[in-house]
Scaffold this motif. Structure first.
Motif, PDB file in Angstrom:
ATOM      1  N   SER A 175       0.830  -1.212   0.000  1.00 49.15           N
ATOM      2  CA  SER A 175       0.000   0.000   0.000  1.00 49.15           C
ATOM      3  C   SER A 175       0.863   1.261   0.000  1.00 49.15           C
ATOM      4  O   SER A 175       0.525   2.252  -0.662  1.00 49.15           O
ATOM      5  CB  SER A 175      -0.945  -0.005   1.204  1.00 49.15           C
TER       6      SER A 175
ATOM      7  N   ASP B 234       0.559 -10.699   3.449  1.00 50.43           N
ATOM      8  CA  ASP B 234       0.765  -9.958   4.696  1.00 50.43           C
ATOM      9  C   ASP B 234       1.475 -10.819   5.740  1.00 50.43           C
ATOM     10  O   ASP B 234       2.354 -10.334   6.456  1.00 50.43           O
ATOM     11  CB  ASP B 234      -0.560  -9.436   5.252  1.00 50.43           C
TER      12      ASP B 234
ATOM     13  N   THR C 211       2.469   0.499   6.722  1.00 52.82           N
ATOM     14  CA  THR C 211       1.355   0.089   5.882  1.00 52.82           C
ATOM     15  C   THR C 211       0.211   1.076   6.036  1.00 52.82           C
ATOM     16  O   THR C 211       0.110   1.753   7.062  1.00 52.82           O
ATOM     17  CB  THR C 211       0.883  -1.336   6.247  1.00 52.82           C
TER      18      THR C 211
ATOM     19  N   GLU D  73      -2.806  -0.236   5.646  1.00 55.96           N
ATOM     20  CA  GLU D  73      -3.865  -1.201   5.931  1.00 55.96           C
ATOM     21  C   GLU D  73      -4.025  -1.389   7.429  1.00 55.96           C
ATOM     22  O   GLU D  73      -3.042  -1.490   8.171  1.00 55.96           O
ATOM     23  CB  GLU D  73      -3.524  -2.540   5.275  1.00 55.96           C
ATOM     24  N   THR D  74      -5.252  -1.460   7.875  1.00 54.22           N
ATOM     25  CA  THR D  74      -5.560  -1.549   9.294  1.00 54.22           C
ATOM     26  C   THR D  74      -5.077  -2.849   9.936  1.00 54.22           C
ATOM     27  O   THR D  74      -4.431  -2.831  10.977  1.00 54.22           O
ATOM     28  CB  THR D  74      -7.074  -1.390   9.524  1.00 54.22           C
TER      29      THR D  74
END
Length: 156
Positions: A10, A122, A147, A149-150
Motif C-alpha cells: 500500500s 501480509d 502500511t 492497511e488496518t
C-alpha cells in the motif's frame, strides 16, 4: 536506535504512484522523505515487490512509467543505497512453516485467511520482518512495518 521499516504494498504503490493504486496526493511521499531525512532505512519485502509489480501490469495508465519508478527503487534497495536497506530472503521450509503458523499473529494462516483477516502476502511480510529483526545486530534496530492497511498495521 536505528529504525528499519518494511514497506507494505500500500505504501510502495503510493511512493511510485501506481495508476489506480495511488491517491496521488503526495502525503506518503512527503512522509517518506521526512523519515528518510531522520535516518530511517526502508526494506522492500518480496511480497510488496510482487504485488506492486502485478498492480503495475494491471494498471490502466502509464504502466511503463510506474515500472521504471519501481525498477529505480529496487535498484537502490539492491545496492543498499540509503534510505533503502537490502534484505536476503530464503524461501525455505522454515519460512513456509512460519507462514503456515501465522508467524507473530498467534493464529494459523488457515484461520487468518479462512476468516478473511489476512492473506499470505501480509503474513509473509511479518515473517520476513521478524526474521530480519532477529538477525539484526542483536536487536539494536527497531524493525517495523509501514502500511496503510488496518489489519497489518496492528502488527507493525
Amino acid at each position: 536506535m536505528k529504525a528499519i521499516t518494511f514497506i507494505d504494498t500500500s505504501v510502495l504503490c503510493e511512493l511510485i504512484e501506481v495508476p489506480g493504486k495511488s491517491r496521488g496526493d503526495g502525503v506518503v511521499r512527503a512522509e517518506f522523505q521526512a523519515r528518510a531525512v531522520d535516518g530511517e532505512r526502508f526494506v522492500i519485502p518480496i511480497t510488496a515487490v510482487i504485488e506492486t509489480g502485478n498492480h503495475i501490469e494491471q494498471a490502466s495508465g502509464d504502466r511503463r512509467g510506474a515500472a521504471l519508478r519501481l525498477a529505480a527503487v529496487l535498484a537502490s534497495a539492491a545496492a543498499d543505497r540509503p534510505p533503502f536497506a537490502s534484505n536476503e530472503v530464503t524461501w525455505d521450509s522454515a519460512f513456509m512453516g512460519e507462514l503456515l503458523a501465522g508467524d507473530s499473529t498467534g493464529q494459523p494462516f488457515v484461520d487468518l485467511a479462512g476468516n478473511g483477516q489476512m492473506g499470505a502476502g501480509d503474513v509473509a511480510i511479518l515473517v520476513e520482518r521478524d526474521r530480519y529483526a532477529a538477525a539484526s545486530a542483536l536487536g539494536r534496530a527497531r524493525v517495523g512495518i509501514w502500511t496503510l492497511e488496518t489489519v497489518l498495521g496492528a502488527y507493525s
